[in-house]
Design a protein around this motif. Structure first.
Motif, PDB file in Angstrom:
ATOM      1  N   SER A 117      27.034  42.701  50.624  1.00 14.85           N
ATOM      2  CA  SER A 117      27.962  42.353  51.700  1.00 14.85           C
ATOM      3  C   SER A 117      28.698  41.036  51.477  1.00 14.85           C
ATOM      4  CB  SER A 117      27.208  42.282  53.038  1.00 14.85           C
ATOM      5  OG  SER A 117      26.157  41.336  52.970  1.00 14.85           O
ATOM      6  N   SER A 118      28.428  40.355  50.365  1.00 21.24           N
ATOM      7  CA  SER A 118      29.133  39.101  50.092  1.00 21.24           C
ATOM      8  C   SER A 118      29.018  38.753  48.618  1.00 21.24           C
ATOM      9  CB  SER A 118      28.559  37.951  50.937  1.00 21.24           C
ATOM     10  OG  SER A 118      27.223  37.679  50.559  1.00 21.24           O
ATOM     11  N   LEU A 119      29.894  37.851  48.184  1.00 24.77           N
ATOM     12  CA  LEU A 119      29.873  37.329  46.822  1.00 24.77           C
ATOM     13  C   LEU A 119      29.898  35.812  46.900  1.00 24.77           C
ATOM     14  CD1 LEU A 119      31.760  38.551  43.723  1.00 24.77           C
ATOM     15  CD2 LEU A 119      31.988  36.160  44.379  1.00 24.77           C
ATOM     16  N   LYS A 120      29.086  35.171  46.073  1.00 23.67           N
ATOM     17  CA  LYS A 120      29.012  33.715  46.123  1.00 23.67           C
ATOM     18  C   LYS A 120      28.939  33.139  44.723  1.00 23.67           C
ATOM     19  CE  LYS A 120      26.627  29.823  48.259  1.00 23.67           C
ATOM     20  NZ  LYS A 120      25.630  29.392  49.252  1.00 23.67           N
ATOM     21  N   CYS A 121      29.641  32.044  44.516  1.00 29.58           N
ATOM     22  CA  CYS A 121      29.575  31.297  43.267  1.00 29.58           C
ATOM     23  C   CYS A 121      29.107  29.884  43.593  1.00 29.58           C
ATOM     24  CB  CYS A 121      30.944  31.259  42.584  1.00 29.58           C
ATOM     25  SG  CYS A 121      30.930  30.382  41.004  1.00 29.58           S
ATOM     26  N   SER A 122      28.164  29.369  42.780  1.00 27.11           N
ATOM     27  CA  SER A 122      27.594  28.047  43.024  1.00 27.11           C
ATOM     28  C   SER A 122      27.453  27.288  41.715  1.00 27.11           C
ATOM     29  CB  SER A 122      26.218  28.160  43.690  1.00 27.11           C
ATOM     30  OG  SER A 122      26.267  28.946  44.865  1.00 27.11           O
TER      31      SER A 122
ATOM     32  N   PRO B  44      26.536  19.381  45.756  1.00 35.09           N
ATOM     33  CA  PRO B  44      27.162  19.463  47.084  1.00 35.09           C
ATOM     34  C   PRO B  44      28.648  19.793  46.990  1.00 35.09           C
ATOM     35  CG  PRO B  44      25.731  17.544  46.952  1.00 35.09           C
ATOM     36  CD  PRO B  44      25.837  18.096  45.555  1.00 35.09           C
ATOM     37  N   GLY B  45      29.070  20.719  47.809  1.00 31.19           N
ATOM     38  CA  GLY B  45      30.480  21.081  47.867  1.00 31.19           C
ATOM     39  C   GLY B  45      30.944  22.012  46.777  1.00 31.19           C
ATOM     40  N   ALA B  46      30.121  22.243  45.774  1.00 30.81           N
ATOM     41  CA  ALA B  46      30.538  23.089  44.644  1.00 30.81           C
ATOM     42  C   ALA B  46      30.013  24.505  44.828  1.00 30.81           C
ATOM     43  CB  ALA B  46      30.062  22.494  43.326  1.00 30.81           C
ATOM     44  N   HIS B  47      30.539  25.170  45.825  1.00 27.04           N
ATOM     45  CA  HIS B  47      30.180  26.567  46.067  1.00 27.04           C
ATOM     46  C   HIS B  47      31.314  27.241  46.837  1.00 27.04           C
ATOM     47  CE1 HIS B  47      29.314  25.663  50.322  1.00 27.04           C
ATOM     48  NE2 HIS B  47      28.740  24.560  49.865  1.00 27.04           N
ATOM     49  N   ALA B  48      31.416  28.535  46.682  1.00 26.40           N
ATOM     50  CA  ALA B  48      32.448  29.306  47.380  1.00 26.40           C
ATOM     51  C   ALA B  48      31.936  30.720  47.578  1.00 26.40           C
ATOM     52  CB  ALA B  48      33.751  29.326  46.579  1.00 26.40           C
ATOM     53  N   SER B  49      32.332  31.340  48.670  1.00 26.97           N
ATOM     54  CA  SER B  49      31.843  32.693  48.947  1.00 26.97           C
ATOM     55  C   SER B  49      32.922  33.530  49.618  1.00 26.97           C
ATOM     56  CB  SER B  49      30.597  32.638  49.837  1.00 26.97           C
ATOM     57  OG  SER B  49      30.895  32.049  51.087  1.00 26.97           O
ATOM     58  N   ARG B  50      32.744  34.831  49.540  1.00 25.88           N
ATOM     59  CA  ARG B  50      33.625  35.790  50.197  1.00 25.88           C
ATOM     60  C   ARG B  50      32.761  36.856  50.853  1.00 25.88           C
ATOM     61  NH1 ARG B  50      36.396  32.307  48.746  1.00 25.88           N
ATOM     62  NH2 ARG B  50      38.381  32.319  47.618  1.00 25.88           N
ATOM     63  N   ALA B  51      33.002  37.098  52.135  1.00 31.49           N
ATOM     64  CA  ALA B  51      32.315  38.192  52.821  1.00 31.49           C
ATOM     65  C   ALA B  51      33.074  39.480  52.541  1.00 31.49           C
ATOM     66  CB  ALA B  51      32.255  37.918  54.323  1.00 31.49           C
ATOM     67  N   MET B  52      32.389  40.459  52.001  1.00 34.97           N
ATOM     68  CA  MET B  52      33.038  41.740  51.706  1.00 34.97           C
ATOM     69  C   MET B  52      31.970  42.794  51.473  1.00 34.97           C
ATOM     70  SD  MET B  52      34.384  40.725  47.885  1.00 34.97           S
ATOM     71  CE  MET B  52      35.264  42.260  47.723  1.00 34.97           C
ATOM     72  N   ARG B  53      32.212  43.983  51.986  1.00 35.23           N
ATOM     73  CA  ARG B  53      31.264  45.077  51.779  1.00 35.23           C
ATOM     74  C   ARG B  53      31.534  45.701  50.420  1.00 35.23           C
ATOM     75  NH1 ARG B  53      30.769  50.417  55.553  1.00 35.23           N
ATOM     76  NH2 ARG B  53      32.327  51.210  54.084  1.00 35.23           N
ATOM     77  N   ALA B  54      30.513  45.672  49.569  1.00 42.26           N
ATOM     78  CA  ALA B  54      30.678  46.181  48.212  1.00 42.26           C
ATOM     79  C   ALA B  54      30.135  47.589  48.030  1.00 42.26           C
ATOM     80  CB  ALA B  54      29.992  45.236  47.218  1.00 42.26           C
ATOM     81  N   VAL B  55      29.258  48.023  48.925  1.00 45.95           N
ATOM     82  CA  VAL B  55      28.587  49.307  48.762  1.00 45.95           C
ATOM     83  C   VAL B  55      28.826  50.167  49.990  1.00 45.95           C
ATOM     84  CG1 VAL B  55      26.375  50.465  48.431  1.00 45.95           C
ATOM     85  CG2 VAL B  55      26.813  48.297  47.288  1.00 45.95           C
ATOM     86  N   CYS B  56      29.197  51.412  49.765  1.00 48.28           N
ATOM     87  CA  CYS B  56      29.415  52.354  50.862  1.00 48.28           C
ATOM     88  C   CYS B  56      28.079  52.957  51.290  1.00 48.28           C
ATOM     89  CB  CYS B  56      30.367  53.457  50.417  1.00 48.28           C
ATOM     90  SG  CYS B  56      30.707  54.691  51.705  1.00 48.28           S
ATOM     91  N   PRO B  57      27.725  52.836  52.565  1.00 44.34           N
ATOM     92  CA  PRO B  57      26.480  53.459  53.023  1.00 44.34           C
ATOM     93  C   PRO B  57      26.507  54.967  52.785  1.00 44.34           C
ATOM     94  CG  PRO B  57      27.365  51.967  54.680  1.00 44.34           C
ATOM     95  CD  PRO B  57      28.431  52.124  53.638  1.00 44.34           C
TER      96      PRO B  57
END
Length: 644
Positions: free
Chosen positions: A13-18, A66-79
């Protein structure tokens, strides 16, 4: 120069880079040695970590920048179908998140005296996932994608067909080799259905690859290598498919024999550990090197993808058997990490043990019914169970009842907390205070995985009356998920009791947004499992942290290949040892490990079972098991009748 590890965590449900910096602290070494002496039960005396623990290098740690992260909320898998949705958007989101993190590092570098250098990029992803690629290395179609979330009628029927065609002994043997029960959430049945029903589409598939490998190829300009099956698949990601023998580190031939020749020819040709040397020296594609800060990316090592569950354990410092990781996000799981090396006698391996030491194929280890067993790396396995619906079950009931607003849900949780308090007044001689409505929830909204793996399973609400209120429904859903986690934990404790001969000191370390934000649910888990529960604030974002730790445990060997030495054994033989960081030692040497250090705990972060909770939860467990037994005969029948 501050060395940095970048992590990309792709959830359902999300993608994150750190970004994590590598920290060395000589002060940790004394504590490490002390804790290793006092430490957790040792399950296998010939484990390489045990052989090496007393001579390991000083413990390095990683720390989030600190501060070096980014994320996107997105549904990646279809139930239900399990298809990976909008893959192009997912890959683009990964580009954007990584660029955002690199920009943050560049700004910090300009504003401070810090000089950063990205030495490694690592990946975790929801497991399992596979994407069908054409001869140009491009995804063929959304239909040609598979994942853990599949629960379609066709695939459920295929699972049942396989069970009818295979003897019970063949099924048990396959389970003990792959660690994966026969279920619609694994690749075998999904691939059989796809190749049996979509021949024209499958003719376009030249290779199956993981999303992690798609990103590596994207950022290093190696799409053609993907299409030619030149990219290896990591042991970790391969293990989640159910086609991998976790004991030998190879494909399981009896599983491959059940697939078509065309399908087998499209699977990744080679399996290896996540630190495969052919990938760790990758260079950035000129397209990305030109637009991203080149001074940060001059010498980057790429690492193959890892399963998110494995990384969550490592990041939560659950690398010793008595620390049980419990994660609730969209799904839910409870898992332990066990030392269980793949041991070969080839001189080409960086760990060559004498022939007197048994290998993982012959070790006497039995995967309990209802649990999975996946390989993390060449040295460790992950034993546990998972629920497709964890936090998603609560989100479902909130949406159904119109409780999306935080204030309304908070009122519900206050009711649940008060209700739980009343139940704690019960004792073995005093029956529990009756619920306002005796509700029982079976939270199989997207099917069942652990512990029954029943095909076509659906959710059940039992005990509805005209007196049932919205708050009762919320409490029952929370209890339903908690009880299924209890069933998993009980099986894990049985394994510890049988192997380590003790479960003393076992504790649950929780992570995931649902548990980080909900202390009532954490207390419910403690009461239900009869174990202490800890939310370690130092390990939030545990999955990303786990990727960084796993990479750090190998990075020294990658940067300094001369660290291999020859060590004599008691038998006079010699074997090569890579001076990596033993994960068990890393857990116990960590100065932020609250439980092991015996420090004070904030009431809302550390929970112990409340007196009187046994009676209440045992009654609920009996009720839920009775409901599951009563309706389970309808699961496959009703699922199949809808299809026909």
């Amino acid at each position: 120069m501050e060395e940095v590890i970048l992590t990309v965590d792709m959830g359902s449900s999300s993608l994150k880079c750190s970004a994590y910096s590598i920290i060395h602290d000589d002060d940790h070494s004394e504590r490490r040695d002390q804790n290793l002496d006092e430490g957790a039960p040792q399950l296998k005396e010939h484990n390489e970590d045990t052989l090496q623990s007393q001579s390991s290098p000083v413990m390095p740690l990683v720390q989030a920048i600190p501060g070096a992260h980014a994320s996107r909320a997105m549904r990646a898998v279809c139930p239900q179908t399990g298809h990976i949705e909008h893959l192009d958007h997912l890959l683009l989101a990964a580009d954007e998140c990584l660029e955002s993190v690199l920009s943050s590092l560049q700004r910090q570098q300009q504003e401070t005296s810090n000089n950063f250098i990205v030495v490694a990029v690592g990946f975790s992803s929801f497991s399992m996932n596979l994407v069908g690629l054409d001869d140009d290395g491009e995804p063929v179609s959304e239909v040609a994608t598979i994942s853990y979330a599949c629960n379609t009628s066709e695939v459920v029927e295929e699972v049942e067909r396989l069970k009818r065609e295979m003897s019970e002994e063949e099924q048990r043997s396959l389970y003990q080799k792959t660690g994966a029960p026969m279920h619609s959430g694994y690749a075998l049945a999904q691939l059989r259905v796809l190749y049996g029903t979509q021949p024209i589409l499958c003719n376009r598939i030249h290779a199956w690859q993981s999303i992690s490998n798609l990103l590596i190829a994207r950022w290093t300009g190696q799409k053609q290598r993907l299409a030619s099956r030149g990219f290896p698949l990591s042991y970790s990601e391969a293990s989640w498919t159910g086609l991998f023998n976790f004991r030998t580190g190879t494909y399981e031939e009896s599983a491959l024999a059940l697939l078509s020749t065309q399908c087998r020819a499209s699977l990744p040709a080679r399996l290896c550990d996540f630190d495969d040397e052919s990938l760790t020296t990758g260079c950035w594609d000129p397209k990305y090197a030109a637009k991203w800060p080149s001074q940060l990316l001059s010498r980057t090592f790429f690492y193959l993808g890892l399963g998110d569950g494995a990384c969550a354990n490592i990041g939560s410092k659950c690398t010793v058997p008595y620390r049980i990781a419990c994660t609730i996000g969209t799904s839910a799981a409870a898992r332990i990490c066990l030392p269980f090396p793949i041991i070969t006698h080839s001189t080409n391996n960086d760990l060559q043990l004498p022939t007197s030491v048994p290998d993982a194929e012959t070790m006497d280890f039995h995967v309990p019914n209802g649990l999975f067993c996946y390989r993390i790396d060449r040295y460790h396995i992950l034993l546990g169970g998972a629920l497709t619906d964890g936090g998603s079950a609560i989100e479902w009931i909130r949406e159904l009842l119109g409780l999306e607003e935080s204030i309304k849900f908070k009122e519900c949780m206050e009711f649940v907390e008060a209700s739980i308090g009343k139940q704690m007044e019960a004792t073995p001689s005093t029956p529990p205070v009756p619920l306002s409505t005796p509700l029982v929830t079976v939270p199989f909204l997207s099917g069942e995985r652990s512990t029954g793996y029943r095909g076509g399973a659906t959710g059940v609400l039992f005990g509805l009356t005209r007196e049932t209120k919205a708050m009762d429904l919320v409490q029952s859903c929370l209890e339903g998920v908690t009880l299924r986690l209890r069933a998993i934990v009980q099986r894990i404790l049985q394994v510890l009791d049988a192997t380590a001969k003790t479960t003393k000191g076992s504790q649950i370390i929780v992570s995931g947004k649902a548990l980080e934000a909900n202390y009532v649910w954490r207390q419910m888990i403690s009461n239900c499992t009869k174990l202490p529960v800890l939310l370690d604030t130092y390990t939030m974002d545990g999955t990303s942290r786990g990727v960084a730790i796993l990479i750090r445990s190998r990075l020294a060997a990658a940067l300094s290949p001369t660290t291999r030495t020859t060590t004599p054994t008691a038998t006079g033989d010699s074997f090569a040892v890579v001076h990596r960081i033993p994960l068990e030692a890393l857990c116990m040497a960590d100065p932020t490990n609250h439980v092991d250090s015996g420090e004070e705990h904030h009431d809302h972060h550390y929970h112990t079972p409340q007196p009187g909770s046994d009676v209440y939860w045992k009654k609920l467990e009996d009720q839920q098991e009775s409901v599951i037994t009563a309706v389970s005969r309808l699961f496959y029948t009703s699922h199949h009748s809808v299809q026909t």
